[in-house]
Design a protein around this motif. Structure first.
Motif, PDB file in Angstrom:
ATOM      1  N   ALA A  84       0.825  -1.205   0.000  1.00 45.50           N
ATOM      2  CA  ALA A  84       0.000   0.000   0.000  1.00 45.50           C
ATOM      3  C   ALA A  84       0.862   1.258   0.000  1.00 45.50           C
ATOM      4  CB  ALA A  84      -0.934  -0.007   1.210  1.00 45.50           C
ATOM      5  N   VAL A  85       1.932   1.254   0.795  1.00 42.04           N
ATOM      6  CA  VAL A  85       2.848   2.396   0.825  1.00 42.04           C
ATOM      7  C   VAL A  85       3.502   2.579  -0.542  1.00 42.04           C
ATOM      8  CG1 VAL A  85       5.007   3.266   1.814  1.00 42.04           C
ATOM      9  CG2 VAL A  85       3.270   2.253   3.311  1.00 42.04           C
ATOM     10  N   ALA A  86       3.954   1.477  -1.131  1.00 38.41           N
ATOM     11  CA  ALA A  86       4.606   1.562  -2.436  1.00 38.41           C
ATOM     12  C   ALA A  86       3.655   2.108  -3.486  1.00 38.41           C
ATOM     13  CB  ALA A  86       5.129   0.193  -2.851  1.00 38.41           C
ATOM     14  N   TYR A  87       2.403   1.706  -3.431  1.00 40.82           N
ATOM     15  CA  TYR A  87       1.433   2.163  -4.434  1.00 40.82           C
ATOM     16  C   TYR A  87       1.085   3.636  -4.241  1.00 40.82           C
ATOM     17  CZ  TYR A  87      -2.858   2.780  -7.015  1.00 40.82           C
ATOM     18  OH  TYR A  87      -3.821   3.261  -7.857  1.00 40.82           O
ATOM     19  N   GLU A  88       0.773   4.020  -2.996  1.00 43.34           N
ATOM     20  CA  GLU A  88       0.351   5.400  -2.757  1.00 43.34           C
ATOM     21  C   GLU A  88       1.474   6.396  -3.038  1.00 43.34           C
ATOM     22  OE1 GLU A  88      -1.787   6.521   0.677  1.00 43.34           O
ATOM     23  OE2 GLU A  88      -3.089   4.748   0.689  1.00 43.34           O
ATOM     24  N   LEU A  89       2.715   6.012  -2.779  1.00 40.70           N
ATOM     25  CA  LEU A  89       3.844   6.910  -3.019  1.00 40.70           C
ATOM     26  C   LEU A  89       4.450   6.712  -4.407  1.00 40.70           C
ATOM     27  CD1 LEU A  89       5.653   6.846   0.451  1.00 40.70           C
ATOM     28  CD2 LEU A  89       3.815   8.329  -0.362  1.00 40.70           C
ATOM     29  N   ASP A  90       3.860   5.794  -5.199  1.00 37.05           N
ATOM     30  CA  ASP A  90       4.306   5.538  -6.573  1.00 37.05           C
ATOM     31  C   ASP A  90       5.788   5.169  -6.616  1.00 37.05           C
ATOM     32  OD1 ASP A  90       3.976   5.234  -9.278  1.00 37.05           O
ATOM     33  OD2 ASP A  90       4.232   7.364  -9.757  1.00 37.05           O
ATOM     34  N   LEU A  91       6.154   4.166  -5.809  1.00 39.86           N
ATOM     35  CA  LEU A  91       7.556   3.759  -5.696  1.00 39.86           C
ATOM     36  C   LEU A  91       7.836   2.416  -6.369  1.00 39.86           C
ATOM     37  CD1 LEU A  91       8.266   4.881  -2.023  1.00 39.86           C
ATOM     38  CD2 LEU A  91       8.896   6.046  -4.143  1.00 39.86           C
ATOM     39  N   GLY A  92       6.926   1.948  -7.211  1.00 37.84           N
ATOM     40  CA  GLY A  92       7.178   0.716  -7.948  1.00 37.84           C
ATOM     41  C   GLY A  92       6.890  -0.524  -7.133  1.00 37.84           C
ATOM     42  N   ASP A  93       7.345  -1.653  -7.637  1.00 39.82           N
ATOM     43  CA  ASP A  93       7.121  -2.935  -6.977  1.00 39.82           C
ATOM     44  C   ASP A  93       7.875  -3.032  -5.662  1.00 39.82           C
ATOM     45  OD1 ASP A  93       5.502  -3.781  -9.015  1.00 39.82           O
ATOM     46  OD2 ASP A  93       7.080  -4.860 -10.070  1.00 39.82           O
ATOM     47  N   GLU A 218      19.419   7.076  -1.278  1.00 40.12           N
ATOM     48  CA  GLU A 218      18.182   7.253  -0.511  1.00 40.12           C
ATOM     49  C   GLU A 218      17.933   5.973   0.266  1.00 40.12           C
ATOM     50  OE1 GLU A 218      15.780   9.384   0.166  1.00 40.12           O
ATOM     51  OE2 GLU A 218      16.441  11.111  -1.008  1.00 40.12           O
ATOM     52  N   PHE A 219      17.853   6.073   1.597  1.00 30.44           N
ATOM     53  CA  PHE A 219      17.603   4.877   2.397  1.00 30.44           C
ATOM     54  C   PHE A 219      16.242   4.309   2.037  1.00 30.44           C
ATOM     55  CE2 PHE A 219      16.465   2.433   6.200  1.00 30.44           C
ATOM     56  CZ  PHE A 219      17.617   1.682   6.339  1.00 30.44           C
ATOM     57  N   PRO A 220      16.147   3.013   1.807  1.00 29.36           N
ATOM     58  CA  PRO A 220      14.867   2.428   1.396  1.00 29.36           C
ATOM     59  C   PRO A 220      13.807   2.536   2.482  1.00 29.36           C
ATOM     60  CG  PRO A 220      16.462   0.707   1.899  1.00 29.36           C
ATOM     61  CD  PRO A 220      17.221   2.007   1.908  1.00 29.36           C
ATOM     62  N   ILE A 221      12.570   2.458   2.061  1.00 30.79           N
ATOM     63  CA  ILE A 221      11.456   2.360   3.009  1.00 30.79           C
ATOM     64  C   ILE A 221      11.348   0.897   3.409  1.00 30.79           C
ATOM     65  CG2 ILE A 221       8.961   2.600   3.288  1.00 30.79           C
ATOM     66  CD1 ILE A 221       9.111   4.898   1.247  1.00 30.79           C
ATOM     67  N   VAL A 222      11.721   0.599   4.633  1.00 27.36           N
ATOM     68  CA  VAL A 222      11.803  -0.782   5.108  1.00 27.36           C
ATOM     69  C   VAL A 222      10.609  -1.081   6.001  1.00 27.36           C
ATOM     70  CG1 VAL A 222      13.186  -2.487   6.341  1.00 27.36           C
ATOM     71  CG2 VAL A 222      14.330  -0.688   5.013  1.00 27.36           C
ATOM     72  N   VAL A 223       9.829  -2.076   5.618  1.00 26.37           N
ATOM     73  CA  VAL A 223       8.708  -2.552   6.429  1.00 26.37           C
ATOM     74  C   VAL A 223       9.055  -3.960   6.892  1.00 26.37           C
ATOM     75  CG1 VAL A 223       6.255  -3.112   6.494  1.00 26.37           C
ATOM     76  CG2 VAL A 223       7.049  -1.151   5.153  1.00 26.37           C
ATOM     77  N   ILE A 224       9.164  -4.137   8.194  1.00 24.99           N
ATOM     78  CA  ILE A 224       9.509  -5.427   8.790  1.00 24.99           C
ATOM     79  C   ILE A 224       8.273  -5.970   9.491  1.00 24.99           C
ATOM     80  CG2 ILE A 224      11.024  -6.630  10.414  1.00 24.99           C
ATOM     81  CD1 ILE A 224      12.962  -4.248  10.137  1.00 24.99           C
TER      82      ILE A 224
END
Length: 320
Positions: A84-93, A218-224
């Motif tokens: 959902a974060v990737a889609y809303e921020l348009d950050l690809g797969d 750019e540090f990645p958006i990490v979801v653990i």
């Protein structure tokens, strides 16, 4: 329940019946890759609902550039949050690293196929042709690929970290703090080979590694995600922003059903919703099981048939 429901009848007769359309959350792109815009189709097809207070915690992690540690029972939407974060921020797969008991940080960073390179070198000498470049035998893992984003950050899902070795969280700390790592096989190359193109975790994509050092811009958006099967060390927790997703209440369940299947699906859902809430104990039923039941009901399936509702709303824990 009409005859079109029984695609399989268990009588040994071949019919070749066409399959009906799947639920929206079980539709795939066919190739498993994103479209030309790089967006994740799965995230676009599956609406994700989250309370504002939980969204604010996600935003805190985004602003702080810290890993987001998401806990909660199975089926509360932990992994889907990354998409959902990737889609809303348009950050690809989303780059996904599914953790198991054998996982190591090395696997997530890169792999070097030394045997494959030796084999290809021998074949090249026999054929009197140039050897393939070393970059053909180095493939970055999901974490390594996430650190090479040239512009906007990528989203990395570290799925079920609590299933990994007890030392795995601490092994991640250096990479999370420094945002870089070394590929020794490339660092030892002569100066005239200081720039090497290597494979990434994404199909048909390469990136250039300079002097064996992978450093993020750019540090990645990490979801653990974690199912709470094990506690993490304080040093690791200190570097994460923590979010616990609760089991959705009745109002939230109705909103989820409506978002996935349309408002019309709520017209005949009361009995299924009450059955779900009555059966649900903490961690023993997941929201997508309710969606499955509503989808079948909307398709004309009689869920009162012997054992059918029990098969759909089965317990996730304990004996079956």
């Amino acid at each position: 329940m009409d005859g079109s429901w029984r695609l399989f009848r268990g009588d040994g007769e071949r019919r070749g019946l066409p399959l009906p359309p799947p639920p929206p959350w079980r539709r795939f792109g066919g190739t498993g890759q994103s479209g030309g815009d790089g967006r994740s189709g799965a995230a676009e097809r599956s609406p994700y609902l989250i309370e504002r207070r939980h969204a604010d915690i996600v935003n805190a992690a985004l602003h702080l550039r810290r890993p987001l540690l998401v806990t909660g029972h199975p089926g509360t939407g932990k992994s889907s949050l990354a998409r959902a974060v990737a889609y809303e921020l348009d950050l690809g797969d989303v780059l996904r690293w599914p953790v198991n008991s054998r996982s190591t940080v090395q696997d997530a960073l890169y792999r070097y196929d030394a045997i494959g390179r030796l084999r290809e070198a021998t074949l090249s000498r026999d054929r009197n042709v140039p050897e393939p470049p070393i970059g053909d035998f180095v493939r970055l893992g999901p974490l390594g690929t996430a650190l090479t984003a040239p512009g906007r950050p990528r989203v990395l899902l570290v799925d079920e970290l609590d299933k990994g070795d007890v030392d795995l969280p601490n092994d991640l700390l250096t990479v999370f703090e420094e945002g870089e790592f070394e590929v020794p096989e490339l660092a030892r190359l002569p100066e005239d080979q200081h720039a090497v193109e290597v494979l990434t975790a994404r199909a048909d994509e390469r990136t250039t590694v300079l002097r064996g050092q992978v450093r993020c811009r750019e540090f990645p958006i990490v979801v653990i995600t974690s199912n709470g099967e094990r506690d993490f060390p304080p040093a690791f927790l200190r570097r994460c922003v923590r979010l616990e997703l609760p089991d959705p209440d009745e109002e939230r369940l109705r909103a989820i059903v409506s978002a996935h299947l349309g408002a019309g699906s709520l017209l005949a859902v009361d009995d299924l919703l009450q059955a779900f809430l009555h059966r649900r104990a903490p961690g023993e039923l997941a929201t997508d099981q309710l969606l499955n039941a509503v989808f079948l009901r909307a398709g004309g399936v009689d869920l009162d048939a012997e054992g059918l509702l029990d098969a759909v709303l089965h317990r996730l824990g304990g004996a079956i």
